[in-house]
Design a protein around this motif. Structure first.
Motif, PDB file in Angstrom:
ATOM      1  N   ALA A 158      -7.797  12.010  -5.470  1.00  0.00           N
ATOM      2  CA  ALA A 158      -7.935  11.596  -4.035  1.00  0.00           C
ATOM      3  C   ALA A 158      -7.173  10.716  -3.773  1.00  0.00           C
ATOM      4  CB  ALA A 158      -9.349  10.755  -4.102  1.00  0.00           C
ATOM      5  N   ALA A 159      -6.054  10.276  -4.056  1.00  0.00           N
ATOM      6  CA  ALA A 159      -4.732  10.219  -3.354  1.00  0.00           C
ATOM      7  C   ALA A 159      -4.034  11.242  -3.156  1.00  0.00           C
ATOM      8  CB  ALA A 159      -4.443   9.182  -4.133  1.00  0.00           C
ATOM      9  N   ARG A 160      -4.075  12.136  -3.950  1.00  0.00           N
ATOM     10  CA  ARG A 160      -3.334  13.431  -4.137  1.00  0.00           C
ATOM     11  C   ARG A 160      -3.851  13.965  -2.763  1.00  0.00           C
ATOM     12  NH1 ARG A 160      -2.527  14.798 -10.353  1.00  0.00           N
ATOM     13  NH2 ARG A 160      -0.242  13.211 -10.347  1.00  0.00           N
ATOM     14  N   ALA A 161      -4.741  13.830  -3.395  1.00  0.00           N
ATOM     15  CA  ALA A 161      -5.627  15.268  -1.687  1.00  0.00           C
ATOM     16  C   ALA A 161      -5.618  14.772  -0.911  1.00  0.00           C
ATOM     17  CB  ALA A 161      -6.796  15.436  -2.353  1.00  0.00           C
ATOM     18  N   LEU A 162      -5.753  14.239  -0.546  1.00  0.00           N
ATOM     19  CA  LEU A 162      -6.183  12.685   0.551  1.00  0.00           C
ATOM     20  C   LEU A 162      -4.924  12.761   0.996  1.00  0.00           C
ATOM     21  CD1 LEU A 162      -7.756   9.510   0.031  1.00  0.00           C
ATOM     22  CD2 LEU A 162      -8.381  11.696   1.610  1.00  0.00           C
ATOM     23  N   GLY A 163      -3.735  12.526   0.954  1.00  0.00           N
ATOM     24  CA  GLY A 163      -1.869  13.552   1.110  1.00  0.00           C
ATOM     25  C   GLY A 163      -2.299  14.418   1.591  1.00  0.00           C
ATOM     26  N   GLN A 164      -2.722  15.695   1.050  1.00  0.00           N
ATOM     27  CA  GLN A 164      -2.801  17.211   1.253  1.00  0.00           C
ATOM     28  C   GLN A 164      -3.383  17.670   2.436  1.00  0.00           C
ATOM     29  OE1 GLN A 164      -3.195  18.737  -2.202  1.00  0.00           O
ATOM     30  NE2 GLN A 164      -1.620  18.106  -3.460  1.00  0.00           N
ATOM     31  N   LEU A 165      -4.230  16.913   2.914  1.00  0.00           N
ATOM     32  CA  LEU A 165      -5.046  17.346   4.057  1.00  0.00           C
ATOM     33  C   LEU A 165      -4.664  16.914   5.453  1.00  0.00           C
ATOM     34  CD1 LEU A 165      -8.804  16.601   2.608  1.00  0.00           C
ATOM     35  CD2 LEU A 165      -7.576  18.427   2.768  1.00  0.00           C
ATOM     36  N   GLY A 166      -3.551  15.842   5.524  1.00  0.00           N
ATOM     37  CA  GLY A 166      -2.994  15.213   6.048  1.00  0.00           C
ATOM     38  C   GLY A 166      -3.973  14.449   7.727  1.00  0.00           C
ATOM     39  N   THR A 167      -4.840  14.194   7.543  1.00  0.00           N
ATOM     40  CA  THR A 167      -5.429  13.563   7.860  1.00  0.00           C
ATOM     41  C   THR A 167      -5.141  11.879   8.316  1.00  0.00           C
ATOM     42  OG1 THR A 167      -7.543  15.186   7.662  1.00  0.00           O
ATOM     43  CG2 THR A 167      -7.804  12.860   8.545  1.00  0.00           C
ATOM     44  N   VAL A 168      -4.910  11.817   9.303  1.00  0.00           N
ATOM     45  CA  VAL A 168      -4.566  10.040   8.868  1.00  0.00           C
ATOM     46  C   VAL A 168      -5.183   8.854  10.817  1.00  0.00           C
ATOM     47  CG1 VAL A 168      -2.383   8.920   9.762  1.00  0.00           C
ATOM     48  CG2 VAL A 168      -2.270  11.431   9.329  1.00  0.00           C
ATOM     49  N   GLY A 169      -5.845   7.728   9.820  1.00  0.00           N
ATOM     50  CA  GLY A 169      -6.300   7.004  10.586  1.00  0.00           C
ATOM     51  C   GLY A 169      -5.699   5.346   9.175  1.00  0.00           C
ATOM     52  N   PRO A 170      -6.306   4.510  10.394  1.00  0.00           N
ATOM     53  CA  PRO A 170      -6.276   3.227  10.072  1.00  0.00           C
ATOM     54  C   PRO A 170      -6.773   2.851   8.163  1.00  0.00           C
ATOM     55  CG  PRO A 170      -6.797   3.379  12.165  1.00  0.00           C
ATOM     56  CD  PRO A 170      -7.158   4.349  11.657  1.00  0.00           C
ATOM     57  N   GLU A 171      -8.404   3.675   8.266  1.00  0.00           N
ATOM     58  CA  GLU A 171      -9.149   3.131   7.362  1.00  0.00           C
ATOM     59  C   GLU A 171      -8.531   4.179   6.290  1.00  0.00           C
ATOM     60  OE1 GLU A 171     -13.515   3.535   4.887  1.00  0.00           O
ATOM     61  OE2 GLU A 171     -13.108   4.508   7.073  1.00  0.00           O
ATOM     62  N   LEU A 172      -8.474   5.137   6.254  1.00  0.00           N
ATOM     63  CA  LEU A 172      -7.573   5.676   5.140  1.00  0.00           C
ATOM     64  C   LEU A 172      -5.668   5.134   4.371  1.00  0.00           C
ATOM     65  CD1 LEU A 172      -6.943   8.439   3.591  1.00  0.00           C
ATOM     66  CD2 LEU A 172      -6.045   9.593   5.249  1.00  0.00           C
ATOM     67  N   LEU A 173      -5.406   4.578   5.910  1.00  0.00           N
ATOM     68  CA  LEU A 173      -3.414   4.470   5.018  1.00  0.00           C
ATOM     69  C   LEU A 173      -4.274   2.622   4.737  1.00  0.00           C
ATOM     70  CD1 LEU A 173      -1.780   4.788   8.571  1.00  0.00           C
ATOM     71  CD2 LEU A 173      -1.433   5.845   6.611  1.00  0.00           C
ATOM     72  N   ASP A 174      -5.474   2.307   4.862  1.00  0.00           N
ATOM     73  CA  ASP A 174      -5.392   0.170   4.537  1.00  0.00           C
ATOM     74  C   ASP A 174      -6.014   1.118   3.241  1.00  0.00           C
ATOM     75  OD1 ASP A 174      -4.767  -0.690   6.598  1.00  0.00           O
ATOM     76  OD2 ASP A 174      -6.822  -1.117   7.201  1.00  0.00           O
ATOM     77  N   HIS A 175      -6.768   1.790   2.857  1.00  0.00           N
ATOM     78  CA  HIS A 175      -6.705   2.358   1.469  1.00  0.00           C
ATOM     79  C   HIS A 175      -5.998   2.422   0.285  1.00  0.00           C
ATOM     80  CE1 HIS A 175     -11.419   1.557   1.513  1.00  0.00           C
ATOM     81  NE2 HIS A 175     -11.705   2.088   2.717  1.00  0.00           N
ATOM     82  N   LEU A 176      -5.561   3.744   1.478  1.00  0.00           N
ATOM     83  CA  LEU A 176      -3.887   4.094   0.494  1.00  0.00           C
ATOM     84  C   LEU A 176      -2.760   2.391   0.255  1.00  0.00           C
ATOM     85  CD1 LEU A 176      -3.416   7.497   2.343  1.00  0.00           C
ATOM     86  CD2 LEU A 176      -3.924   7.641  -0.367  1.00  0.00           C
ATOM     87  N   ALA A 177      -2.373   2.079   0.805  1.00  0.00           N
ATOM     88  CA  ALA A 177      -1.832   0.423   0.707  1.00  0.00           C
ATOM     89  C   ALA A 177      -2.936  -0.217  -0.910  1.00  0.00           C
ATOM     90  CB  ALA A 177      -1.798  -0.661   1.931  1.00  0.00           C
ATOM     91  N   THR A 178      -3.506   0.268  -0.573  1.00  0.00           N
ATOM     92  CA  THR A 178      -4.227  -1.299  -1.513  1.00  0.00           C
ATOM     93  C   THR A 178      -4.059   0.112  -3.071  1.00  0.00           C
ATOM     94  OG1 THR A 178      -5.954  -1.959  -0.095  1.00  0.00           O
ATOM     95  CG2 THR A 178      -6.389  -2.037  -2.409  1.00  0.00           C
ATOM     96  N   ALA A 179      -4.076   0.838  -2.751  1.00  0.00           N
ATOM     97  CA  ALA A 179      -4.193   1.760  -3.920  1.00  0.00           C
ATOM     98  C   ALA A 179      -3.186   1.264  -4.547  1.00  0.00           C
ATOM     99  CB  ALA A 179      -4.472   3.778  -4.104  1.00  0.00           C
ATOM    100  N   ALA A 180      -2.224   1.660  -3.881  1.00  0.00           N
ATOM    101  CA  ALA A 180      -0.250   1.310  -4.107  1.00  0.00           C
ATOM    102  C   ALA A 180      -0.066  -0.180  -4.380  1.00  0.00           C
ATOM    103  CB  ALA A 180       0.469   1.456  -2.263  1.00  0.00           C
ATOM    104  N   ARG A 181      -0.471  -0.855  -4.655  1.00  0.00           N
ATOM    105  CA  ARG A 181      -0.777  -1.973  -5.446  1.00  0.00           C
ATOM    106  C   ARG A 181      -1.569  -1.847  -6.978  1.00  0.00           C
ATOM    107  NH1 ARG A 181      -1.723  -3.972   0.114  1.00  0.00           N
ATOM    108  NH2 ARG A 181      -3.673  -4.514   0.061  1.00  0.00           N
ATOM    109  N   SER A 182      -1.374  -0.935  -7.037  1.00  0.00           N
ATOM    110  CA  SER A 182      -2.497  -0.953  -8.742  1.00  0.00           C
ATOM    111  C   SER A 182      -1.396  -1.694  -9.440  1.00  0.00           C
ATOM    112  CB  SER A 182      -3.460   0.337  -8.338  1.00  0.00           C
ATOM    113  OG  SER A 182      -3.419   0.625  -9.583  1.00  0.00           O
ATOM    114  N   GLU A 183      -1.897  -1.985 -10.577  1.00  0.00           N
ATOM    115  CA  GLU A 183      -1.421  -1.696 -12.336  1.00  0.00           C
ATOM    116  C   GLU A 183      -1.494  -0.244 -12.601  1.00  0.00           C
ATOM    117  OE1 GLU A 183      -3.306  -4.449 -14.269  1.00  0.00           O
ATOM    118  OE2 GLU A 183      -3.196  -6.033 -12.870  1.00  0.00           O
TER     119      GLU A 183
END
Length: 609
Positions: free
Chosen positions: A423-448
């Protein structure tokens, strides 16, 4: 031979079979004399799993042979099976005999014992039961190359008598096949079974291409399934014939066409056609025509045959209307037919797809017929049953796929590790930017989970241009121990921003195969220089999935080492597929062997080879 009274004279506990101690062998052999059918059946079943098991024999197998021979002559029943057990236990390659390991191999002990007791088994060749005579022929054939001259002459004379005079055609044919084993085929008669056996021996002796008269015999006499008693190697005459025909594709397809036209008994024509397309390149058009002709003859359901058509139809540049119409006629009720219609790129397939369609079917449609009509179907499927293939397919659908961002965010938040990464890869490739999306990507970026961290930070870079989090994640991954497994197409997407990581890639150029490939691919794409990557990629080129990936990457470097040209010519011009292609495999994405050959041809053409 040795009677059951002598079983206790062998120290079976000191011997072993497939499941350990052979102390139970005496009881199993005594069961061959049981009056109760159930006890007899159990004894045969257990012996086929202990002293002989899936082609292997053991320390107890040789000592069991004289007792099994006695049971074959004097047992209460299942004597045919006991003879077949003896034949299969003695199966060996001629090259094994006399080798350094032959004397220590359990099969050599079995063969030695069987040669000793063979004179006691020869009366089975004249038994009233024709199946017993056939089984006895298989025992003889199993050790024909090991018999002493006097015994060999006696055996040959007895089998010659069977060939000339036995009233059962199948026995005469089997006698001919047995005589042919030591290289003494006899001339055929007017008996169809004998003509087929003689044609098999002639084809084995001369090799392909087979002359028209042999092909005609195979087509006429082989149209109905031959008798199915196996020989020592477990193969029947039908197996033997199919293996022979697979060596000559023109003969195989000619025979398959005749068998199908004659009713495709036992689906043998279909099976032969399928075997041919799996064995030889560039036979898809002919085989699909044959499979189409065979469909009306399928009595036990056609789904498996439609699945085979669906697998190969993508290899046709323009599937004909008859084939597509046939698939369409079944597509509403058979998923395999619908898959074939998708792979034929027939627009009618889009009308038959639904949110309940198999996820891989929807993903194949997105790959081959990208259409905005698929987006609502995929969204509804993702909302109820998220699937990795569907997530990966979305970017191919272009801007219309951006409507699926809510479902992808759900997969990112709630999905398993693999779904969240996709899902993260697909979201990056689709190119849609929004606060909610960036917040969730930031959370995922802190994953173990390092894979999710990489996917999320790379997606954030694609959407915002901020490379710092991705560089930090990659730096941590590339310096981890043990050496990392990481996706080759993630790091290069950072472009020039990833240049500081190049020194960390260079030590990985000597790592294990996949990591070595990923490092070489990324190094070239980031540095713009093929100097370090080309030797690594060239070394990995091979007829494997990894070798295909290396070849794809090598094609982007613009450099072809001269030393690689013989390998490329072998990949390009082999008449046989070099990467196995399973028609029953569920994965899509095209045919790897076709891609391998196409790339090799393109590289050779580009270099003037």
């Amino acid at each position: 031979m040795r009677s059951p009274d002598e079983l206790d004279q062998v120290d079976w506990a000191e011997l072993s079979h497939a499941y350990g101690s052979a102390e139970d062998v005496p009881e199993l052999i005594r069961g061959l004399y049981a009056s109760e059918p159930a006890a007899l059946d159990e004894a045969v079943y257990e012996l086929f799993g202990t002293v002989y098991h899936q082609g292997d024999v053991y320390a107890a197998s040789g000592p069991a042979v004289p007792f099994l021979a006695h049971a074959a002559r004097h047992g209460a029943g299942r004597r045919v099976d006991v003879l077949l057990l003896l034949a299969m236990m003695a199966d060996h390659e001629p090259g094994q005999v006399g080798s350094a390991r032959w004397g220590r191999n359990p099969v050599s002990g079995v063969c030695a014992e069987l040669c000793r007791v063979l004179p006691d088994l020869l009366p089975c060749l004249t038994d009233a039961d024709p199946e017993l005579r056939q089984a006895a022929l298989r025992v003889v054939a199993a050790v024909a190359d090991l018999l002493p001259p006097d015994l060999a002459a006696d055996v040959t004379a007895r089998i010659g008598e069977l060939f000339e005079n036995d009233p059962v055609p199948e026995v005469r044919a089997d006698a001919l096949l047995t005589l042919g084993a030591p290289g003494r085929p006899k001339s055929a008669s007017d008996v169809p079974e004998v003509r087929l056996a003689a044609a098999v021996l002639a084809a084995e002796l001369d090799g392909p291409p087979y002359p028209p008269e042999l092909v005609e015999t195979f087509a006429v006499e082989g149209a109905r399934p031959p008798w199915d008693m196996p020989w020592a190697n477990g193969r029947t005459l039908d197996n033997r014939l199919t293996r022979l025909l697979a060596r000559d594709p023109d003969a195989a397809l000619a025979v398959a066409a005749r068998w199908i036209a004659a009713g495709d008994q036992g689906t043998r024509g279909t099976w032969l056609a399928e075997r041919t397309v799996e064995t030889w390149r560039d036979r898809e058009l002919e085989v699909l025509d044959l499979l189409l002709a065979a469909l009306p003859h399928q009595r036990d359901g056609i789904s498996a045959h439609l699945r085979t058509i669906a697998h190969w139809i993508e290899r046709l540049p323009a599937p004909n209307a008859t084939l597509r119409d046939t698939l369409f006629a079944h597509a509403a009720t058979d998923p395999s037919a619908l898959l074939g219609l998708v792979r034929a790129r027939d627009p009618r397939a889009l009308d038959l797809l639904s949110p309940h369609s198999d996820p891989q079917l929807l993903a194949e449609a997105a790959r081959l017929m990208p259409s905005g009509r698929l987006v609502p179907l995929i969204r509804r499927r993702l909302a109820t049953a998220p699937d990795l293939h569907l997530i990966a397919a979305l970017p191919a659908l272009g801007e219309s796929a951006r409507a699926a961002v809510p479902e992808l965010l759900d997969c990112l938040r709630k999905g398993t590790s693999y779904l969240a990464v996709a899902a993260a890869r697909a979201l990056g490739q689709l190119g849609t930017v929004g606060p909610e999306l960036l917040d969730h990507l930031a959370t995922a970026a802190r994953s173990e989970d390092s894979s999710l961290r990489i996917a999320a930070t790379v997606a954030r870079h694609r959407l915002t241009g901020d490379a710092a989090p991705a560089l930090a994640a990659f730096r941590e991954l590339l310096t981890s121990s043990p050496q990392p497994r990481w996706c080759a197409d993630e790091l290069p997407s950072l472009g020039l921003a990833a240049a500081p990581l190049l020194p960390l890639l260079e030590p990985l150029l000597t790592a294990r195969d996949y990591i070595r490939f990923a490092a070489a691919d990324a190094h070239h794409r980031l540095s713009g220089s093929p100097t370090l990557a080309t030797p690594v990629l060239a070394d990995l080129v091979a007829p494997t999935d990894l070798g295909l990936s290396a070849l794809r990457s090598l094609a982007t470097t613009g450099h072809l080492p001269d030393s690689l040209r013989p390998t490329l010519r072998a990949l390009a011009f082999s008449p046989h597929p070099l990467i196995p292609d399973d028609p029953l495999a569920s994965t899509g994405g095209g045919h790897a062997d076709h891609q391998l050959r196409t790339l090799a041809l393109d590289l050779l053409a580009g270099q003037g080879s």
